[in-house]
Design an enzyme around this catalytic site. Sequence first.
Site, mmCIF file in Angstrom:
data_model
loop_
_atom_site.group_PDB
_atom_site.id
_atom_site.type_symbol
_atom_site.label_atom_id
_atom_site.label_comp_id
_atom_site.label_asym_id
_atom_site.label_seq_id
_atom_site.Cartn_x
_atom_site.Cartn_y
_atom_site.Cartn_z
ATOM 1 N N LYS A 67 31.745 64.344 58.065
ATOM 2 C CA LYS A 67 30.500 64.197 58.445
ATOM 3 C C LYS A 67 30.165 63.833 60.006
ATOM 4 O O LYS A 67 30.770 62.703 60.210
ATOM 5 C CB LYS A 67 29.780 63.239 57.264
ATOM 6 C CG LYS A 67 28.289 62.928 57.700
ATOM 7 C CD LYS A 67 27.581 62.391 56.621
ATOM 8 C CE LYS A 67 27.710 60.637 56.667
ATOM 9 N NZ LYS A 67 26.918 59.871 55.790
ATOM 10 N N ARG A 110 23.807 59.743 48.770
ATOM 11 C CA ARG A 110 24.787 58.703 48.250
ATOM 12 C C ARG A 110 24.433 56.887 48.634
ATOM 13 O O ARG A 110 24.855 56.382 47.995
ATOM 14 C CB ARG A 110 26.136 59.088 49.002
ATOM 15 C CG ARG A 110 26.218 59.032 50.487
ATOM 16 C CD ARG A 110 26.270 57.837 51.049
ATOM 17 N NE ARG A 110 27.196 58.060 52.253
ATOM 18 C CZ ARG A 110 27.001 57.235 53.459
ATOM 19 N NH1 ARG A 110 26.157 56.454 53.429
ATOM 20 N NH2 ARG A 110 27.933 57.538 54.318
ATOM 21 N N ARG A 160 5.506 49.571 58.316
ATOM 22 C CA ARG A 160 4.588 51.111 58.292
ATOM 23 C C ARG A 160 4.100 51.013 57.066
ATOM 24 O O ARG A 160 4.754 51.507 56.034
ATOM 25 C CB ARG A 160 5.776 52.011 58.575
ATOM 26 C CG ARG A 160 6.147 52.335 59.866
ATOM 27 C CD ARG A 160 7.319 53.435 60.122
ATOM 28 N NE ARG A 160 8.024 53.967 59.175
ATOM 29 C CZ ARG A 160 8.090 54.962 58.577
ATOM 30 N NH1 ARG A 160 7.076 55.683 58.566
ATOM 31 N NH2 ARG A 160 8.989 55.035 57.739
ATOM 32 N N ASP A 215 25.131 48.912 59.243
ATOM 33 C CA ASP A 215 26.199 49.638 59.190
ATOM 34 C C ASP A 215 26.848 50.084 60.481
ATOM 35 O O ASP A 215 27.289 51.099 60.563
ATOM 36 C CB ASP A 215 25.708 51.086 58.419
ATOM 37 C CG ASP A 215 24.569 51.893 59.209
ATOM 38 O OD1 ASP A 215 24.115 51.211 60.152
ATOM 39 O OD2 ASP A 215 24.497 52.920 59.110
ATOM 40 N N LYS A 219 24.585 44.930 64.200
ATOM 41 C CA LYS A 219 23.339 44.700 63.118
ATOM 42 C C LYS A 219 23.555 43.702 62.167
ATOM 43 O O LYS A 219 24.758 43.568 61.639
ATOM 44 C CB LYS A 219 23.461 46.172 62.449
ATOM 45 C CG LYS A 219 23.034 47.658 63.263
ATOM 46 C CD LYS A 219 22.958 48.669 62.254
ATOM 47 C CE LYS A 219 22.564 49.725 63.090
ATOM 48 N NZ LYS A 219 22.453 51.014 62.054
HETATM 49 N N1 LIG Z 1 24.875 51.510 53.989
HETATM 50 C C1 LIG Z 1 24.541 52.760 54.426
HETATM 51 O O1 LIG Z 1 25.359 53.644 53.683
HETATM 52 C C2 LIG Z 1 23.534 53.458 55.121
HETATM 53 C C3 LIG Z 1 23.362 54.582 55.134
HETATM 54 C C4 LIG Z 1 22.062 55.537 55.953
HETATM 55 C C5 LIG Z 1 21.441 54.484 56.931
HETATM 56 N N2 LIG Z 1 21.921 52.964 56.778
HETATM 57 C C6 LIG Z 1 21.116 52.254 57.751
HETATM 58 O O2 LIG Z 1 20.064 51.718 57.199
HETATM 59 C C7 LIG Z 1 19.011 51.574 58.086
HETATM 60 C C8 LIG Z 1 17.919 52.125 57.812
HETATM 61 O O3 LIG Z 1 17.994 53.833 57.936
HETATM 62 P P1 LIG Z 1 17.144 54.898 57.513
HETATM 63 O O4 LIG Z 1 17.858 56.162 57.805
HETATM 64 O O5 LIG Z 1 16.192 54.508 56.049
HETATM 65 O O6 LIG Z 1 16.108 54.530 58.703
HETATM 66 P P2 LIG Z 1 14.318 54.802 58.756
HETATM 67 O O7 LIG Z 1 14.084 54.646 59.940
HETATM 68 O O8 LIG Z 1 14.001 55.961 58.013
HETATM 69 O O9 LIG Z 1 13.738 53.681 57.861
HETATM 70 C C9 LIG Z 1 13.828 52.098 58.314
HETATM 71 C C10 LIG Z 1 12.435 51.497 57.810
HETATM 72 O O10 LIG Z 1 12.735 50.231 57.989
HETATM 73 C C11 LIG Z 1 11.470 49.669 58.352
HETATM 74 N N3 LIG Z 1 11.592 48.218 58.933
HETATM 75 C C12 LIG Z 1 11.643 47.991 60.059
HETATM 76 N N4 LIG Z 1 11.822 46.554 60.344
HETATM 77 C C13 LIG Z 1 11.483 46.217 59.187
HETATM 78 C C14 LIG Z 1 11.582 44.790 58.527
HETATM 79 N N5 LIG Z 1 11.647 43.799 59.385
HETATM 80 N N6 LIG Z 1 10.926 44.595 57.276
HETATM 81 C C15 LIG Z 1 10.805 46.010 56.372
HETATM 82 N N7 LIG Z 1 10.965 47.141 56.993
HETATM 83 C C16 LIG Z 1 11.344 47.312 58.249
HETATM 84 C C17 LIG Z 1 10.844 50.812 59.523
HETATM 85 O O11 LIG Z 1 9.674 50.575 59.659
HETATM 86 C C18 LIG Z 1 11.382 51.935 58.532
HETATM 87 O O12 LIG Z 1 10.518 52.444 57.783
HETATM 88 C C19 LIG Z 1 19.627 51.963 59.547
HETATM 89 O O13 LIG Z 1 20.184 50.851 60.187
HETATM 90 C C20 LIG Z 1 20.838 53.009 59.103
HETATM 91 O O14 LIG Z 1 21.970 53.085 60.160
HETATM 92 C C21 LIG Z 1 22.950 52.551 56.076
#
Ligand SMILES: NC(=O)c1ccc[n+]([C@@H]2O[C@H](COP(=O)([O-])OP(=O)(O)OC[C@H]3O[C@@H](n4cnc5c(N)ncnc54)[C@H](O)[C@@H]3O)[C@@H](O)[C@H]2O)c1
Length: 315
Positions: A67, A110, A160, A215, A219
């Site tokens: 990936k 996943r 949002r 991740d 962070k």
């Molecule tokens: N653990 C994993 O396997 C994994 C997988 C994918 C993404 N991630 C991580 O997860 C996070 C989110 O990814 P995504 O693709 O869903 O992003 P995204 O931008 O689609 O969604 C993030 C959301 O969080 C909201 N947000 C921001 N600050 C907030 C707060 N204080 N309270 C509540 N909501 C808040 C935003 O408005 C947004 O809607 C990123 O840090 C990404 O790197 C982790």
Amino acid sequence: MPELSVLSHATVLAAVSPGSAIDATRDAFLHHHRGDWVMPPKVYLESPPHGDFRAMPARGGALALLKWVTSFPGNPADGLPTVSGVVCLSDTRTGVPLALLDAPAVTALRTGAVAAVASRALARRDARTVGIVGCGLNGAWAARCLAAAGYGPGMCCDPRAAAATALAEELGWRTGDRAAALACDIVCTITPGAEIVVSEEDLRSGMHLNMLGADGSGKAEASVAAVLACELFCDEWEQASHGGELTGAVAGGHVTREQVTTLGAVLAAEAAGRSDADAITLFDSTGLAIQDLGIVTAIWDRWQAGQIDAPEVGL
Ligand SMILES: NC(=O)c1ccc[n+]([C@@H]2O[C@H](COP(=O)([O-])OP(=O)(O)OC[C@H]3O[C@@H](n4cnc5c(N)ncnc54)[C@H](O)[C@@H]3O)[C@@H](O)[C@H]2O)c1
């Protein structure tokens, strides 16, 4: 040269139901725990000041994948996604590439699925309600998978408002503020990890936290004090201790490897889950390539059975 199937975002999401994604993800953790699926550490390639690339390989059974996925936080301001990339799937017997798949869709399935797998393994038996803190792409799939696993109703929280409302309406759940989400039996945090959303005073006896947003380095969604008040579980120690929710507590010398149990060990019944109904459990998900392999294996099985329509290209 061989033909490669190309599976779009929509095709990937339609190919695996949340229930199948949960089963595939659970199987992936068990295969990895037993050592028959392997995964070198994720490689980060910084692209300053914009973001980073991540290379995530895994191999298991007849399939191997890489990936190649991004995190470019400033992209939305330009109308571009934060996360983009592709999964390249190959045959382990010949090395021949088989397919290219949209990486954000595989990731969302996943990531959502592991929230359900971890909740079944670690939450109280009578846990029902779900708080979603962060209702973006991955938060929405965590909610869908938890609903498919029988949890709910839920409380959707996001600055949002439209994102929280859309998710709540889709699942028949409600919207609320952070405190309302954190009052639920199972809490999933999936924000960009730029600010703390769980502090020690938010913790309640018996709750289960799936912390999914942190991740990468720098962070965090929970304060170190909150982390230290929980029974700790993670997807994989190396990633969780260097680029996950546990990193701050590990760097401060407060948490060592012996204090953290992997989800695979719990699923394999080689380690205990929560100690009792009053414990507060925290699962740190950093995202593993073997999870991607679990989802892609399920998709590939359907592709081979002729159940997925996708274009093919020759290299
Ligand atoms: N653990 C994993 O396997 C994994 C997988 C994918 C993404 N991630 C991580 O997860 C996070 C989110 O990814 P995504 O693709 O869903 O992003 P995204 O931008 O689609 O969604 C993030 C959301 O969080 C909201 N947000 C921001 N600050 C907030 C707060 N204080 N309270 C509540 N909501 C808040 C935003 O408005 C947004 O809607 C990123 O840090 C990404 O790197 C982790």
